[in-house]
Scaffold this motif. Structure first.
Motif, short mmCIF file in Angstrom:
data_model
loop_
_atom_site.label_atom_id
_atom_site.label_comp_id
_atom_site.label_asym_id
_atom_site.label_seq_id
_atom_site.Cartn_x
_atom_site.Cartn_y
_atom_site.Cartn_z
N TYR B 117 0.83 -1.21 0.00
CA TYR B 117 0.00 0.00 0.00
C TYR B 117 0.87 1.26 0.00
O TYR B 117 0.67 2.17 -0.80
N LEU B 118 1.84 1.27 0.89
CA LEU B 118 2.70 2.46 1.03
C LEU B 118 3.45 2.74 -0.27
O LEU B 118 3.48 3.87 -0.76
N ARG B 119 4.04 1.66 -0.83
CA ARG B 119 4.83 1.84 -2.06
C ARG B 119 3.94 2.35 -3.20
O ARG B 119 4.31 3.28 -3.91
N GLN B 120 2.76 1.76 -3.32
CA GLN B 120 1.86 2.15 -4.42
C GLN B 120 1.37 3.58 -4.28
O GLN B 120 1.38 4.34 -5.25
N ILE B 121 0.95 3.95 -3.08
CA ILE B 121 0.35 5.28 -2.93
C ILE B 121 1.41 6.37 -3.03
O ILE B 121 1.15 7.44 -3.60
N VAL B 122 2.61 6.10 -2.54
CA VAL B 122 3.66 7.12 -2.63
C VAL B 122 4.11 7.27 -4.10
O VAL B 122 4.30 8.40 -4.58
N THR B 123 4.23 6.16 -4.82
CA THR B 123 4.59 6.22 -6.24
C THR B 123 3.52 7.01 -7.02
O THR B 123 3.84 7.85 -7.87
#
Lengths: 193, 319
Positions: B117-123
């Protein structure tokens, strides 16, 4: 015999349609409703606020005759819903467990019945990142003439102060939100909770 | 209440969809016996993943704004992400929106795969696009302009990461309910543009996590189950259970003459116990918290249209 049965059935349908049209002709609630019941509505709000300070909750009824009381209690992480129709003993047990004043809660239920209010609750939203909480009371409005469309409910809103937000201004402009007096508004909605 | 399918609109689409889909989506996939995984095992994985995600967040730039999302406030955005990772139960679809499917999916994604989730939303925030297992998420310009401006949606008003995320999910994943409203306009979050049908929900879950799952039910007909209480209890022993339900029966009242028998809402089931009085004590998640209520078996039967069970979650899920 079969023909007679069909005629009776057609007659029944006609009667239902006539009854439905009579109901539809009934006048929808307006600002007058608030003025007529202002005293009781104010008492209900005061009582609700007092009980709400003890523990956040919503209350109302689940049936047309306003016989079955519904209580929605909000703890820190769990929302408990009790319906007097099917869970009366559990509802009483919950009132006791959460330490509600039973006399005040009973008075609230009676007053809600008196003014035909089906739901009372609070709702929060944000204006410029500041949390605003509005108390609202929902009432059954007229029966909808269209069987397949949603029911409409008459909702009184009591914001704690003058709220100026883009969303509010738009709703006022569209006529969705009607001012009755200072900090008292009404709207018609398809959702009463 | 999630009114993704406003009854009048749904009635119109129902005939259309039945024509297109027939009754074929009444699916029951995953016939192979799934591995039995206790919930405690899921929770152990969740805790490890949460610590990993928080460490990753600590090393992320949480200050600079993204020119791609002009209305997103970086402070609110990253505070929201941190809060989601720490308290995935608090993820809230907001008032009067049709984001229930996205909220339920995000609740599970953040709970069991917070690092994904973190990686996707920050990207997504930094580049305006991100790659999933098979799909690409590239929200439209309208959505990018709208994120951060949603108003009168309760807590969602200040949850900028959730606004960005839910709007992007709705813009990326499309089901047949979205065919007549494919483009975002202000207010679309309350309309069919944001609706989620059962197949789309399951696709989203698979696309993000790759978890093993089984699904039974459809948008029109309930799963062919004799006793829902026993069935769901059995599913709860196998893994994490998501239910596709008719919200009219979840918050039952008798003010309407006509109740449309159609699913309208996604919830995550947590507990289902039969009481001595013959009622079912049902604990589930929706709207940012768990709810407990006592319901009758008859109401349970009318309530459920779809049962999705995540039977195996992968600690090392990567793509």
């Amino acid at each position: 015999m079969v023909l007679g049965g069909r005629r009776a059935f057609a007659g029944l349908i006609l009667l239902i349609v006539l009854l439905a049209s009579c109901t539809a002709a009934k006048k929808r609630k307006s600002e007058k409703y608030y003025v007529e019941h202002k005293q009781t509505i104010t008492e209900v709000r005061q009582l609700f606020d007092k009980l709400y300070q003890h523990m956040p909750f919503s209350a109302g009824f689940s049936d047309r005759s306003l016989k079955y009381f519904v209580l929605e209690i909000l703890s820190d992480s769990v929302r408990f819903i009790y319906n007097g129709e099917k869970n009366q003993p559990q509802l009483e047990e919950a009132v006791d467990r959460f330490g509600f004043d039973t006399t005040q809660l009973r008075t609230l239920a009676t007053k809600l019945q008196q003014i035909n209010c089906i739901w009372i609750s609070k709702r929060s939203f944000y204006v410029n990142q500041q949390r605003e909480t509005v108390t609202f009371l929902s009432f059954k409005s007229i029966a909808n003439p269209n069987l397949f469309s949603e029911n409409k409910y008459y909702i009184l809103l009591f914001p704690p102060k003058q709220i100026i937000s883009r969303h509010f201004r738009e709703r006022i402009r569209r006529g969705d939100l009607v001012k009755i007096e200072d900090q008292v508004w009404f709207t018609i909605g398809s959702n009463f909770r | 209440m999630c009114y993704f399918a406003v009854p009048m609109q749904l009635t119109r689409y129902l005939a259309f969809c039945l024509l297109l889909c027939g009754l074929s989506p009444w699916l029951a996939r995953g016939q192979d016996a799934p591995p039995v995984i206790a919930d405690a095992q899921f929770d152990r994985l969740a805790l490890k993943a949460r610590l990993r995600a928080l460490e990753l967040l600590r090393r992320t730039d949480t200050v600079s704004p993204s020119p791609l999302w002009p209305k997103i406030n970086p402070a609110l955005f990253f505070a929201n992400i941190r809060h989601n990772i720490e308290r995935p139960d608090r993820i809230n679809q907001g008032t009067s929106t049709n984001f229930c499917g996205y909220a339920a999916m995000t609740h599970l994604l953040v709970k069991y795969h917070p690092d994904i989730y973190l990686r996707q939303i920050v990207t997504l925030y930094r580049t305006g696009k991100t790659k999933l297992r098979r799909k690409r998420m590239k929200p439209s310009h309208r959505v990018m302009e709208a994120a951060g401006t949603l108003e009168n949606k309760g807590e969602l008003d200040i949850l900028h990461a959730d606004q960005l995320w839910f709007l992007s999910l709705a813009d990326t994943f499309k089901g047949y309910l979205n065919w007549l409203a494919p483009t975002y306009h202000p207010g679309s979050e309350n309309r069919l543009w944001a609706a989620t049908n059962y197949g789309k929900f399951n696709r989203m879950l698979r696309e993000f996590t790759g978890d093993e799952m089984t699904a039974a039910g459809s948008d029109f007909i309930s799963p062919w189950v004799k006793n829902f209480n026993d069935y769901i209890n059995g599913q709860l022993r196998e893994g994490v259970v998501i239910l596709y339900v008719n919200s009219k029966y979840l918050y039952e009242h008798k003010f309407s003459i006509f109740k449309l028998r159609a699913p309208t809402h996604f919830i995550v089931a947590y507990e289902m116990l039969r009481t001595d009085e013959g009622l079912i004590r049902f604990r589930y998640w929706d709207y940012g918290m768990k709810t407990e209520q006592l319901i009758t078996p008859k109401r349970l039967r009318r309530l459920i249209f779809g049962v999705t069970t995540i039977t195996e979650t992968r600690e090392d899920a990567r793509f």
